[in-house]
Design a protein around this motif. Structure first.
Motif, PDB file in Angstrom:
ATOM      1  N   LEU A   7       0.939  -1.026  -0.008  1.00 33.30           N
ATOM      2  CA  LEU A   7       0.092   0.056   0.042  1.00 33.30           C
ATOM      3  C   LEU A   7       0.935   1.333  -0.002  1.00 33.30           C
ATOM      4  CD1 LEU A   7      -2.626   1.754   0.218  1.00 33.30           C
ATOM      5  CD2 LEU A   7      -2.295   1.189   2.694  1.00 33.30           C
ATOM      6  N   GLU A   8       0.678   2.065  -0.836  1.00 33.87           N
ATOM      7  CA  GLU A   8       1.397   3.359  -0.802  1.00 33.87           C
ATOM      8  C   GLU A   8       0.340   4.630  -1.330  1.00 33.87           C
ATOM      9  OE1 GLU A   8       5.572   5.290  -2.531  1.00 33.87           O
ATOM     10  OE2 GLU A   8       4.738   3.642  -3.796  1.00 33.87           O
ATOM     11  N   LYS A   9       0.218   5.384  -0.554  1.00 30.03           N
ATOM     12  CA  LYS A   9      -0.806   6.537  -0.638  1.00 30.03           C
ATOM     13  C   LYS A   9      -0.507   7.711   0.059  1.00 30.03           C
ATOM     14  CE  LYS A   9      -5.424   6.919  -1.238  1.00 30.03           C
ATOM     15  NZ  LYS A   9      -6.480   6.190  -2.005  1.00 30.03           N
ATOM     16  N   GLU A  10      -0.871   8.605  -0.590  1.00 33.42           N
ATOM     17  CA  GLU A  10      -0.482  10.223  -0.191  1.00 33.42           C
ATOM     18  C   GLU A  10      -1.954  10.678   0.313  1.00 33.42           C
ATOM     19  OE1 GLU A  10       0.928  12.640  -3.019  1.00 33.42           O
ATOM     20  OE2 GLU A  10       3.009  11.540  -3.125  1.00 33.42           O
ATOM     21  N   TYR A  11      -1.685  11.319   1.404  1.00 26.60           N
ATOM     22  CA  TYR A  11      -2.856  11.991   2.367  1.00 26.60           C
ATOM     23  C   TYR A  11      -2.701  13.079   2.945  1.00 26.60           C
ATOM     24  CZ  TYR A  11      -0.842   9.888   6.305  1.00 26.60           C
ATOM     25  OH  TYR A  11       0.031   9.551   7.111  1.00 26.60           O
ATOM     26  N   VAL A  97       1.011  17.410   2.610  1.00 24.19           N
ATOM     27  CA  VAL A  97       0.853  16.110   2.177  1.00 24.19           C
ATOM     28  C   VAL A  97       1.610  15.088   2.578  1.00 24.19           C
ATOM     29  CG1 VAL A  97       0.272  14.811   0.204  1.00 24.19           C
ATOM     30  CG2 VAL A  97      -0.257  17.225   0.185  1.00 24.19           C
ATOM     31  N   TYR A  98       1.123  13.817   3.160  1.00 25.10           N
ATOM     32  CA  TYR A  98       2.088  12.761   3.612  1.00 25.10           C
ATOM     33  C   TYR A  98       1.945  11.430   2.816  1.00 25.10           C
ATOM     34  CZ  TYR A  98       1.562  15.961   7.894  1.00 25.10           C
ATOM     35  OH  TYR A  98       1.558  17.060   8.866  1.00 25.10           O
ATOM     36  N   ARG A  99       2.792  10.704   2.939  1.00 24.10           N
ATOM     37  CA  ARG A  99       2.723   9.421   2.344  1.00 24.10           C
ATOM     38  C   ARG A  99       2.901   8.413   3.314  1.00 24.10           C
ATOM     39  NH1 ARG A  99       6.820   9.738  -1.694  1.00 24.10           N
ATOM     40  NH2 ARG A  99       5.406  10.651  -3.281  1.00 24.10           N
ATOM     41  N   ILE A 100       2.115   7.397   3.103  1.00 21.87           N
ATOM     42  CA  ILE A 100       2.291   6.229   3.779  1.00 21.87           C
ATOM     43  C   ILE A 100       2.614   5.053   2.981  1.00 21.87           C
ATOM     44  CG2 ILE A 100      -0.112   5.698   3.734  1.00 21.87           C
ATOM     45  CD1 ILE A 100       0.137   4.145   6.517  1.00 21.87           C
ATOM     46  N   ILE A 109       6.397   6.559   6.711  1.00 18.68           N
ATOM     47  CA  ILE A 109       5.546   7.288   6.630  1.00 18.68           C
ATOM     48  C   ILE A 109       6.520   8.873   6.298  1.00 18.68           C
ATOM     49  CG2 ILE A 109       4.064   8.969   8.082  1.00 18.68           C
ATOM     50  CD1 ILE A 109       2.933   6.628   9.424  1.00 18.68           C
ATOM     51  N   ALA A 110       6.282   9.525   5.593  1.00 19.79           N
ATOM     52  CA  ALA A 110       7.110  10.757   5.255  1.00 19.79           C
ATOM     53  C   ALA A 110       6.178  11.869   4.692  1.00 19.79           C
ATOM     54  CB  ALA A 110       7.851  10.400   4.083  1.00 19.79           C
ATOM     55  N   THR A 111       6.710  12.985   5.017  1.00 18.55           N
ATOM     56  CA  THR A 111       6.030  14.197   4.425  1.00 18.55           C
ATOM     57  C   THR A 111       6.534  14.664   2.985  1.00 18.55           C
ATOM     58  OG1 THR A 111       6.323  15.085   6.880  1.00 18.55           O
ATOM     59  CG2 THR A 111       6.004  16.849   4.904  1.00 18.55           C
ATOM     60  N   VAL A 112       5.486  14.716   2.134  1.00 21.38           N
ATOM     61  CA  VAL A 112       5.582  14.694   0.795  1.00 21.38           C
ATOM     62  C   VAL A 112       5.859  16.120   0.532  1.00 21.38           C
ATOM     63  CG1 VAL A 112       4.819  14.493  -1.502  1.00 21.38           C
ATOM     64  CG2 VAL A 112       4.609  12.618   0.338  1.00 21.38           C
ATOM     65  N   SER A 113       5.048  17.013   0.855  1.00 19.25           N
ATOM     66  CA  SER A 113       5.294  18.718   0.593  1.00 19.25           C
ATOM     67  C   SER A 113       4.833  19.271   1.649  1.00 19.25           C
ATOM     68  CB  SER A 113       4.546  18.916  -0.779  1.00 19.25           C
ATOM     69  OG  SER A 113       3.016  18.616  -0.479  1.00 19.25           O
ATOM     70  N   PRO A 134      14.235  15.708  -0.916  1.00 21.23           N
ATOM     71  CA  PRO A 134      12.890  14.984   0.022  1.00 21.23           C
ATOM     72  C   PRO A 134      13.413  14.438   1.251  1.00 21.23           C
ATOM     73  CG  PRO A 134      13.035  13.687  -1.858  1.00 21.23           C
ATOM     74  CD  PRO A 134      14.053  14.872  -2.094  1.00 21.23           C
ATOM     75  N   LEU A 135      12.493  14.634   2.425  1.00 15.17           N
ATOM     76  CA  LEU A 135      12.937  13.926   3.662  1.00 15.17           C
ATOM     77  C   LEU A 135      12.762  12.301   3.531  1.00 15.17           C
ATOM     78  CD1 LEU A 135      11.156  16.239   5.983  1.00 15.17           C
ATOM     79  CD2 LEU A 135      13.456  16.206   5.656  1.00 15.17           C
TER      80      LEU A 135
END
Length: 187
Positions: A7-11, A97-100, A109-113, A134-135
């Motif tokens: 599973l990879e998703k931004e939220y 925006v975060y990404r899991i 878990i990362a901060t995308v923007s 990117p972090l």
């Protein structure tokens, strides 16, 4: 080596969801300790009230009554103040925006923007700003320390008692929610 995700998703996390989720976290880990300390301070205050009634000239008892009541109030008020302050900070940040990414045995878990209002100012020279790398994502192993708590509008992904991540349900489909539900190992 590229990690393979199931599973990879931004939220993003709305401020209202953050407030509810942080309160749920506080109910689980902060309030129980605070209630114990409040009870101790109130029992001590009652004991000092009894001592003050026994001996009206005992001014030290009056000071201790006020001190115990102030400490009990602080235990009640501080979690609410912290929640309000953090919620205001999240509202001011906008919608980062975060990404899991869920893999075999781990969650990234990362901060995308960063949100629009959080950009570094230039030094005043006309050189173009350097793009930031990117972090790196935070990797959370799926082990006995991990817990997933499900609420009406969000999941709380807990690692130990101090680290938690909020995952809003509205951004995920039902099959994706099932993957998140199954993250915590069976106990």
């Amino acid at each position: 080596m590229e990690d393979k995700y199931i599973l990879e998703k931004e939220y993003s996390i709305p401020a209202g969801t953050f407030r509810e989720a942080y309160r749920a976290y506080q109910k689980k880990y902060v309030y129980p300790k605070n209630y114990i300390f409040m009870a101790i301070f109130l029992v001590l205050a009652a004991d000092f009230v009894y001592a003050a009634f026994k001996d009206n000239s005992n001014y030290f008892a009056y000071i201790l009554i006020v001190l115990c009541l102030a400490l009990a109030f602080r235990e009640w008020y501080n979690p609410r103040r912290i929640r309000r302050s953090l919620t205001e900070t999240v509202q001011e940040m906008g919608d980062p925006v975060y990404r899991i990414g869920v893999g075999d045995g781990f969650v990234d878990i990362a901060t995308v923007s960063a949100p629009d209002g959080i950009e570094e100012e230039e030094d005043g020279d006309d050189a173009p700003a350097e793009e930031e790398a990117p972090l790196e994502p935070t990797r959370i192993p799926i082990d006995e320390k991990m817990r997933v708590l499900e609420y009406d509008g969000f999941f709380l992904l807990l690692y130990g008692k101090q680290v938690f991540y909020i995952i809003p349900k509205e951004k995920f489909s039902e099959p994706e929610r099932d993957i998140i539900r199954k993250l915590a190992p069976a106990k």
